[in-house]
Write a protein that holds these residues in place. Structure first.
Motif, PDB file in Angstrom:
ATOM      1  N   GLY A 127       0.816  -1.204   0.000  1.00  0.00           N
ATOM      2  CA  GLY A 127       0.000   0.000   0.000  1.00  0.00           C
ATOM      3  C   GLY A 127       0.848   1.251   0.000  1.00  0.00           C
ATOM      4  O   GLY A 127       2.066   1.207  -0.198  1.00  0.00           O
ATOM      5  N   GLU A 128       0.200   2.396   0.229  1.00  0.00           N
ATOM      6  CA  GLU A 128       0.875   3.679   0.230  1.00  0.00           C
ATOM      7  C   GLU A 128       1.351   4.035   1.633  1.00  0.00           C
ATOM      8  O   GLU A 128       0.642   3.771   2.611  1.00  0.00           O
ATOM      9  CB  GLU A 128      -0.074   4.775  -0.275  1.00  0.00           C
ATOM     10  CG  GLU A 128      -0.423   4.661  -1.742  1.00  0.00           C
ATOM     11  CD  GLU A 128       0.795   4.857  -2.623  1.00  0.00           C
ATOM     12  OE1 GLU A 128       1.615   5.740  -2.302  1.00  0.00           O
ATOM     13  OE2 GLU A 128       0.930   4.117  -3.621  1.00  0.00           O
ATOM     14  N   PRO A 129       2.538   4.634   1.733  1.00  0.00           N
ATOM     15  CA  PRO A 129       3.004   5.070   3.057  1.00  0.00           C
ATOM     16  C   PRO A 129       2.033   6.083   3.657  1.00  0.00           C
ATOM     17  O   PRO A 129       1.364   6.826   2.939  1.00  0.00           O
ATOM     18  CB  PRO A 129       4.357   5.722   2.762  1.00  0.00           C
ATOM     19  CG  PRO A 129       4.775   5.166   1.445  1.00  0.00           C
ATOM     20  CD  PRO A 129       3.522   4.924   0.673  1.00  0.00           C
ATOM     21  N   SER A 130       1.952   6.114   4.974  1.00  0.00           N
ATOM     22  CA  SER A 130       1.079   7.067   5.650  1.00  0.00           C
ATOM     23  C   SER A 130       1.604   8.487   5.452  1.00  0.00           C
ATOM     24  O   SER A 130       2.750   8.703   5.048  1.00  0.00           O
ATOM     25  CB  SER A 130       1.028   6.760   7.148  1.00  0.00           C
ATOM     26  OG  SER A 130       2.310   6.994   7.737  1.00  0.00           O
ATOM     27  N   ARG A 131       0.732   9.463   5.739  1.00  0.00           N
ATOM     28  CA  ARG A 131       1.162  10.851   5.634  1.00  0.00           C
ATOM     29  C   ARG A 131       2.332  11.111   6.581  1.00  0.00           C
ATOM     30  O   ARG A 131       3.290  11.804   6.220  1.00  0.00           O
ATOM     31  CB  ARG A 131       0.006  11.787   5.992  1.00  0.00           C
ATOM     32  CG  ARG A 131       0.429  13.257   6.048  1.00  0.00           C
ATOM     33  CD  ARG A 131      -0.732  14.186   6.334  1.00  0.00           C
ATOM     34  NE  ARG A 131      -1.664  14.219   5.225  1.00  0.00           N
ATOM     35  CZ  ARG A 131      -2.704  15.057   5.167  1.00  0.00           C
ATOM     36  NH1 ARG A 131      -2.931  15.912   6.151  1.00  0.00           N
ATOM     37  NH2 ARG A 131      -3.506  15.039   4.121  1.00  0.00           N
ATOM     38  N   ALA A 132       2.290  10.544   7.788  1.00  0.00           N
ATOM     39  CA  ALA A 132       3.385  10.732   8.740  1.00  0.00           C
ATOM     40  C   ALA A 132       4.696  10.210   8.176  1.00  0.00           C
ATOM     41  O   ALA A 132       5.751  10.840   8.316  1.00  0.00           O
ATOM     42  CB  ALA A 132       3.069  10.033  10.067  1.00  0.00           C
ATOM     43  N   ALA A 133       4.634   9.044   7.517  1.00  0.00           N
ATOM     44  CA  ALA A 133       5.842   8.468   6.933  1.00  0.00           C
ATOM     45  C   ALA A 133       6.381   9.345   5.810  1.00  0.00           C
ATOM     46  O   ALA A 133       7.594   9.583   5.711  1.00  0.00           O
ATOM     47  CB  ALA A 133       5.557   7.058   6.427  1.00  0.00           C
ATOM     48  N   ARG A 134       5.493   9.848   4.946  1.00  0.00           N
ATOM     49  CA  ARG A 134       5.933  10.691   3.834  1.00  0.00           C
ATOM     50  C   ARG A 134       6.561  11.992   4.343  1.00  0.00           C
ATOM     51  O   ARG A 134       7.607  12.423   3.853  1.00  0.00           O
ATOM     52  CB  ARG A 134       4.755  10.996   2.908  1.00  0.00           C
ATOM     53  CG  ARG A 134       4.183   9.782   2.191  1.00  0.00           C
ATOM     54  CD  ARG A 134       3.292  10.192   1.018  1.00  0.00           C
ATOM     55  NE  ARG A 134       2.220  11.073   1.428  1.00  0.00           N
ATOM     56  CZ  ARG A 134       1.027  10.668   1.873  1.00  0.00           C
ATOM     57  NH1 ARG A 134       0.773   9.361   1.972  1.00  0.00           N
ATOM     58  NH2 ARG A 134       0.083  11.535   2.196  1.00  0.00           N
ATOM     59  N   LEU A 135       5.929  12.602   5.335  1.00  0.00           N
ATOM     60  CA  LEU A 135       6.470  13.839   5.891  1.00  0.00           C
ATOM     61  C   LEU A 135       7.810  13.596   6.589  1.00  0.00           C
ATOM     62  O   LEU A 135       8.726  14.420   6.524  1.00  0.00           O
ATOM     63  CB  LEU A 135       5.474  14.455   6.879  1.00  0.00           C
ATOM     64  CG  LEU A 135       4.168  14.965   6.258  1.00  0.00           C
ATOM     65  CD1 LEU A 135       3.187  15.380   7.352  1.00  0.00           C
ATOM     66  CD2 LEU A 135       4.430  16.120   5.305  1.00  0.00           C
ATOM     67  N   SER A 136       7.916  12.456   7.245  1.00  0.00           N
ATOM     68  CA  SER A 136       9.175  12.110   7.907  1.00  0.00           C
ATOM     69  C   SER A 136      10.299  11.959   6.888  1.00  0.00           C
ATOM     70  O   SER A 136      11.419  12.421   7.100  1.00  0.00           O
ATOM     71  CB  SER A 136       9.003  10.815   8.710  1.00  0.00           C
ATOM     72  OG  SER A 136      10.210  10.452   9.342  1.00  0.00           O
ATOM     73  N   LEU A 137       9.988  11.313   5.753  1.00  0.00           N
ATOM     74  CA  LEU A 137      10.984  11.152   4.696  1.00  0.00           C
ATOM     75  C   LEU A 137      11.394  12.504   4.116  1.00  0.00           C
ATOM     76  O   LEU A 137      12.568  12.742   3.833  1.00  0.00           O
ATOM     77  CB  LEU A 137      10.435  10.243   3.598  1.00  0.00           C
ATOM     78  CG  LEU A 137      10.332   8.755   3.937  1.00  0.00           C
ATOM     79  CD1 LEU A 137       9.563   8.016   2.843  1.00  0.00           C
ATOM     80  CD2 LEU A 137      11.719   8.142   4.105  1.00  0.00           C
ATOM     81  N   GLU A 138      10.425  13.407   3.953  1.00  0.00           N
ATOM     82  CA  GLU A 138      10.745  14.740   3.446  1.00  0.00           C
ATOM     83  C   GLU A 138      11.652  15.492   4.413  1.00  0.00           C
ATOM     84  O   GLU A 138      12.622  16.141   3.999  1.00  0.00           O
ATOM     85  CB  GLU A 138       9.450  15.530   3.215  1.00  0.00           C
ATOM     86  CG  GLU A 138       8.624  15.031   2.038  1.00  0.00           C
ATOM     87  CD  GLU A 138       7.305  15.772   1.906  1.00  0.00           C
ATOM     88  OE1 GLU A 138       7.138  16.808   2.592  1.00  0.00           O
ATOM     89  OE2 GLU A 138       6.448  15.327   1.121  1.00  0.00           O
TER      90      GLU A 138
END
Length: 283
Positions: free
Chosen positions: A85-96
């Motif tokens: 599935g797609e990474p959570s918003r928290a995961a995406r923001l953490s990566l950014e």
């Protein structure tokens, strides 16, 4: 909010971390140390992971850390591959945030690498030690009490002929009381500002009036002063270089921000406590 897997959380990892690592004569960052379903883990990955470990883990020694880090990277890789599935918003923001931090660090390193020349270091050294000295050092003693009234009474007692050492041993609440209040030699910047200013204002063998700091009220005696010879350039080269690099980085960042199109919207209606609202990341 989910947290990333921490390296070596099970280390001591009880000795079960005995992944075989084939020794090579000329390892490189591309040397493969493990593979998980076709995804290679390299020595470079291990080195980066090691560099971010807390100090207490770095002290364990490479014989323990190498297999331990590889084991953790293998586990992380297997976990990452299992995610669907797609990474959570928290995961995406953490990566950014992580990418922003890493690239900013790269920019700092690049600036530091070219910002300071040997001539800059020599010029800074010559300016700092122009008279061939490193300035004055001070030898002082003090009596520390809780109130200004107590300090005033001690000043009166000392002016009446009382022995400073004996009064310090009897009445000071500071750790130096056992030494009669003696603080030894110290240079500028070693004491809190108000204390240092009082010391500098004194003549040798004189005492101050009450001086207040965060620790209480002091009565200070300046015992003597001395001029310190300037250190050799090589003794302070690294210190001067780092100071100049930090100045250069700060100036570079300020210039970048000044030239950037930075937009700061009005946040007067934003509740500062919203930074703690993890529920917003689930929207």
């Amino acid at each position: 909010m989910r947290k990333g897997v921490t390296f070596l959380t099970t280390l001591a990892l009880t000795g079960v971390l005995t992944l075989p690592v084939t020794a090579q004569d000329t390892p490189s960052a591309d040397t493969v140390v493990a593979s998980v379903d076709g995804t290679d883990i390299t020595l470079g990955h291990v080195i980066v992971a090691f560099s971010t470990l807390p100090a207490q883990y770095q002290q364990l020694g490479p014989d323990v850390l190498l297999p331990g880090i590889i084991d953790q990277l293998v586990r992380q890789t297997a976990l990452a591959q299992s995610f669907e599935g797609e990474p959570s918003r928290a995961a995406r923001l953490s990566l950014e945030n992580e990418e922003r931090s890493v690239m900013a660090g790269e920019a700092v390193e690049a600036t530091m690498a070219t910002a300071v020349s040997d001539a800059d270091i020599q010029a800074a050294y010559d300016s700092r030690f122009a008279d061939g000295t490193a300035g004055e050092e001070y030898n002082a003693s003090h009596i520390l009490v809780e109130t200004e009234e107590e300090a005033l009474a001690i000043v009166e007692e000392l002016n009446g002929g009382a022995d400073f050492v004996e009064v310090a041993k009897a009445k000071s609440i500071g750790p130096s009381r056992e030494n009669g209040g003696a603080l030894g030699w110290f240079g500028p910047g070693r004491m809190v500002p108000d204390f240092e200013a009082a010391v500098i204002s004194l003549q040798p063998e004189t005492i101050s009036g009450p001086v207040q700091t965060e620790f209480g009220w002091h009565v200070i005696r300046l015992n003597e002063t001395r001029v310190v010879d300037a250190p050799a350039l090589e003794e302070v080269r690294d210190e001067i270089q780092l100071e100049l690099q930090q100045i250069a980085v700060t100036e570079h960042i300020e210039a970048l921000v000044a030239s950037a199109d930075v937009v700061l919207p009005d946040l007067s209606d934003l509740d500062p406590a919203s930074i703690m609202n993890l529920d917003l990341l689930r929207n």
